[in-house]
Design an enzyme around this catalytic site. Structure first.
Site, PDB file in Angstrom:
ATOM      1  N   MET A  30       0.840  -1.203   0.000  1.00  0.00           N
ATOM      2  CA  MET A  30       0.000   0.000   0.000  1.00  0.00           C
ATOM      3  C   MET A  30       0.876   1.254   0.000  1.00  0.00           C
ATOM      4  SD  MET A  30      -3.430  -0.870   2.068  1.00  0.00           S
ATOM      5  CE  MET A  30      -2.777  -0.616   3.699  1.00  0.00           C
ATOM      6  N   LEU A  33       6.632   3.080   1.482  1.00  0.00           N
ATOM      7  CA  LEU A  33       7.548   1.946   1.589  1.00  0.00           C
ATOM      8  C   LEU A  33       8.646   2.181   2.620  1.00  0.00           C
ATOM      9  CD1 LEU A  33       8.023   0.861  -2.132  1.00  0.00           C
ATOM     10  CD2 LEU A  33       6.230   0.221  -0.515  1.00  0.00           C
ATOM     11  N   GLU A  35      11.826  -0.429   4.906  1.00  0.00           N
ATOM     12  CA  GLU A  35      12.709  -1.571   4.639  1.00  0.00           C
ATOM     13  C   GLU A  35      12.007  -2.928   4.690  1.00  0.00           C
ATOM     14  OE1 GLU A  35      16.796  -1.986   5.664  1.00  0.00           O
ATOM     15  OE2 GLU A  35      16.745   0.034   6.460  1.00  0.00           O
ATOM     16  N   HIS A  37       9.065  -3.551   3.289  1.00  0.00           N
ATOM     17  CA  HIS A  37       8.632  -3.744   1.900  1.00  0.00           C
ATOM     18  C   HIS A  37       9.825  -4.037   0.993  1.00  0.00           C
ATOM     19  CE1 HIS A  37       5.616  -0.694   3.480  1.00  0.00           C
ATOM     20  NE2 HIS A  37       4.805  -1.655   3.085  1.00  0.00           N
ATOM     21  N   GLY A 147       4.925 -10.202   3.732  1.00  0.00           N
ATOM     22  CA  GLY A 147       5.718 -10.166   4.962  1.00  0.00           C
ATOM     23  C   GLY A 147       5.027 -10.939   6.072  1.00  0.00           C
ATOM     24  N   LYS A 149       5.273 -10.219   9.057  1.00  0.00           N
ATOM     25  CA  LYS A 149       4.809  -9.282  10.087  1.00  0.00           C
ATOM     26  C   LYS A 149       3.285  -9.378  10.144  1.00  0.00           C
ATOM     27  CE  LYS A 149       3.883  -5.070   9.927  1.00  0.00           C
ATOM     28  NZ  LYS A 149       2.682  -4.247  10.193  1.00  0.00           N
ATOM     29  N   GLN A 153      -2.397 -12.400   7.442  1.00  0.00           N
ATOM     30  CA  GLN A 153      -2.577 -12.057   6.023  1.00  0.00           C
ATOM     31  C   GLN A 153      -1.894 -13.100   5.129  1.00  0.00           C
ATOM     32  OE1 GLN A 153      -2.545  -7.949   4.310  1.00  0.00           O
ATOM     33  NE2 GLN A 153      -0.426  -8.452   3.846  1.00  0.00           N
ATOM     34  N   VAL A 176      10.905  -7.387   9.226  1.00  0.00           N
ATOM     35  CA  VAL A 176      12.060  -6.494   9.364  1.00  0.00           C
ATOM     36  C   VAL A 176      11.778  -5.520  10.511  1.00  0.00           C
ATOM     37  CG1 VAL A 176      13.512  -4.777   8.207  1.00  0.00           C
ATOM     38  CG2 VAL A 176      12.630  -6.735   6.929  1.00  0.00           C
ATOM     39  N   SER A 185       6.582  -0.540  10.173  1.00  0.00           N
ATOM     40  CA  SER A 185       5.206  -0.451   9.686  1.00  0.00           C
ATOM     41  C   SER A 185       4.970   0.961   9.192  1.00  0.00           C
ATOM     42  CB  SER A 185       4.224  -0.757  10.827  1.00  0.00           C
ATOM     43  OG  SER A 185       2.919  -0.343  10.458  1.00  0.00           O
TER      44      SER A 185
HETATM   45  P1  AMP Z   1       1.403  -2.914   3.474  1.00  0.00           P
HETATM   46  O1  AMP Z   1       1.950  -1.855   2.588  1.00  0.00           O
HETATM   47  O2  AMP Z   1       1.387  -2.558   4.911  1.00  0.00           O
HETATM   48  O3  AMP Z   1       0.115  -3.489   2.956  1.00  0.00           O
HETATM   49  O4  AMP Z   1       2.450  -4.092   3.378  1.00  0.00           O
HETATM   50  C1  AMP Z   1       2.807  -4.644   2.153  1.00  0.00           C
HETATM   51  C2  AMP Z   1       3.614  -5.900   2.393  1.00  0.00           C
HETATM   52  O5  AMP Z   1       4.781  -5.582   3.136  1.00  0.00           O
HETATM   53  C3  AMP Z   1       2.831  -6.935   3.202  1.00  0.00           C
HETATM   54  O6  AMP Z   1       3.104  -8.228   2.684  1.00  0.00           O
HETATM   55  C4  AMP Z   1       3.413  -6.764   4.580  1.00  0.00           C
HETATM   56  O7  AMP Z   1       3.344  -7.925   5.368  1.00  0.00           O
HETATM   57  C5  AMP Z   1       4.849  -6.438   4.255  1.00  0.00           C
HETATM   58  N1  AMP Z   1       5.486  -5.779   5.386  1.00  0.00           N
HETATM   59  C6  AMP Z   1       5.051  -4.676   6.050  1.00  0.00           C
HETATM   60  N2  AMP Z   1       5.849  -4.403   7.087  1.00  0.00           N
HETATM   61  C7  AMP Z   1       6.821  -5.361   7.083  1.00  0.00           C
HETATM   62  C8  AMP Z   1       7.949  -5.636   7.897  1.00  0.00           C
HETATM   63  N3  AMP Z   1       8.254  -4.879   8.941  1.00  0.00           N
HETATM   64  N4  AMP Z   1       8.722  -6.701   7.594  1.00  0.00           N
HETATM   65  C9  AMP Z   1       8.413  -7.490   6.531  1.00  0.00           C
HETATM   66  N5  AMP Z   1       7.372  -7.286   5.724  1.00  0.00           N
HETATM   67  C10 AMP Z   1       6.582  -6.244   5.989  1.00  0.00           C
END
Ligand code: AMP
Length: 310
Positions: A30, A33, A35, A37, A147, A149, A153, A176, A185
């Site tokens: 989303m 971005l 680290e 992502h 991820g 995290k 999901q 991460v 996040s």
């Molecule tokens: P989002 O933009 O929050 O929807 O996240 C996009 C992708 O990045 C999802 O698969 C998340 O699980 C992953 N992601 C978000 N934060 C982290 C993190 N700290 N470590 C690893 N992957 C992450």
């Protein structure tokens, strides 16, 4: 690096890549971005010929009163960071491209969507499953990177891809973390300095529980209490849940199994004034084999890319 905004163009580029026999990897995000992502894009870069990072703030996965409007958006930085990570394409469609008419079709993954975040965010996983199904149909990746995290999901998307026969491999990647252990996040940006400091309570509890596991503890009740304790003790944090669950089915379990994968998952709202703040989630993955645990607590960020905290 190309920025693509239409379904027609992304389909054409993917079809050309596939006609050359290339492996196509998709990293759905989303945006905003960080680290976490970027680590997904790097994993995709290692395993795929064409790496596509999608940036789309999906309205369907936000409930009423959630942070859809406030969600951070910064496409220029996202494009620069994706290029650094070695992505070939950023796919950033408008809402009107993805949902030209209100969707009458939704994807519900029963079971795995229930409990944990499914409790407090009742429409969330339906929105996630629907947009990921659409992205899989739009892009047609061979591999898709998520991820851990967001462990629930990963379970929802894996189950959906399997149940609906999407010809895609869903790859879960490690969490991460910032230097103090807080999971990166995009929502960390919402926190004030003191809320951000207090956010360490989530990972402190997970670490304590992991130490108990390494010392032989297997009971959910003990591990959950260890995870809750620092959150309960933190005045700025309100605990939502701390639960041991099967990592794949997301069913509640009463103890770590001798063999299999379990997550200890926590959620809490961090707020100094009872309003604002951020709802944060985190988890540790326990991989059990012959009664012996391996703990996956994720990775520390290397320091490149944008910090997710203010
Ligand atoms: P989002 O933009 O929050 O929807 O996240 C996009 C992708 O990045 C999802 O698969 C998340 O699980 C992953 N992601 C978000 N934060 C982290 C993190 N700290 N470590 C690893 N992957 C992450």
């Amino acid at each position: 690096m190309r920025v693509v905004t239409t379904i027609e163009e992304i389909r054409r580029l993917v079809a050309e890549a596939k006609s050359r026999g290339e492996v196509v990897g998709l990293v759905p995000t989303m945006g905003a971005l960080h680290e976490g992502h970027i680590s997904l894009a790097r994993a995709a870069r290692k395993e795929c010929d064409l790496v596509i990072v999608s940036v789309f703030v999906n309205p369907l996965q936000f409930g009423a009163g959630e942070d859809l409007e406030a969600y951070p958006r910064d496409l220029d930085t996202d494009v620069a960071l994706s290029a650094d990570a070695g992505a070939d394409i950023v796919f950033a469609p408008d809402v009107s491209e993805v949902y030209p008419t209100p969707n009458q079709t939704t994807v519900t993954v029963a079971g795995v969507s229930e409990g944990l975040c499914g409790e407090a965010r009742p429409v969330h996983f339906q929105g996630v499953a629907t947009v990921v199904a659409k992205l899989f149909n739009i892009v047609g990746p061979d591999k898709a990177y998520f991820g851990r995290k967001d462990a629930q999901q990963v379970a929802v998307v894996t189950r959906m891809a399997s149940d609906l026969n999407f010809p895609v491999e869903v790859v879960g990647c490690p969490t991460v973390r910032e230097a103090d252990g807080v999971a990166m996040s995009s929502r960390n940006l919402y926190m004030s300095g003191e809320e951000r400091d207090a956010a360490v309570a989530l990972v402190t509890g997970l670490r304590a529980a992991a130490e108990l596991v390494m010392a032989g503890e297997r009971r959910a009740s003990e591990l959950e209490s260890a995870a809750m304790k620092p959150i309960d003790a933190e005045p700025l944090a309100a605990l939502e849940y701390a639960e041991l669950r099967d990592a794949d089915s997301i069913e509640r379990i009463s103890e770590l199994p001798a063999d299999g994968r379990a997550i200890l998952a926590v959620a809490a709202r961090l707020s100094a004034d009872g309003k604002g703040g951020a709802r944060l989630i985190d988890n540790y993955l326990f991989e059990m084999s012959g009664g012996e645990p391996t703990v996956d607590e994720g990775l520390l960020a290397t320091g490149s890319g944008r910090r997710a905290t203010s």
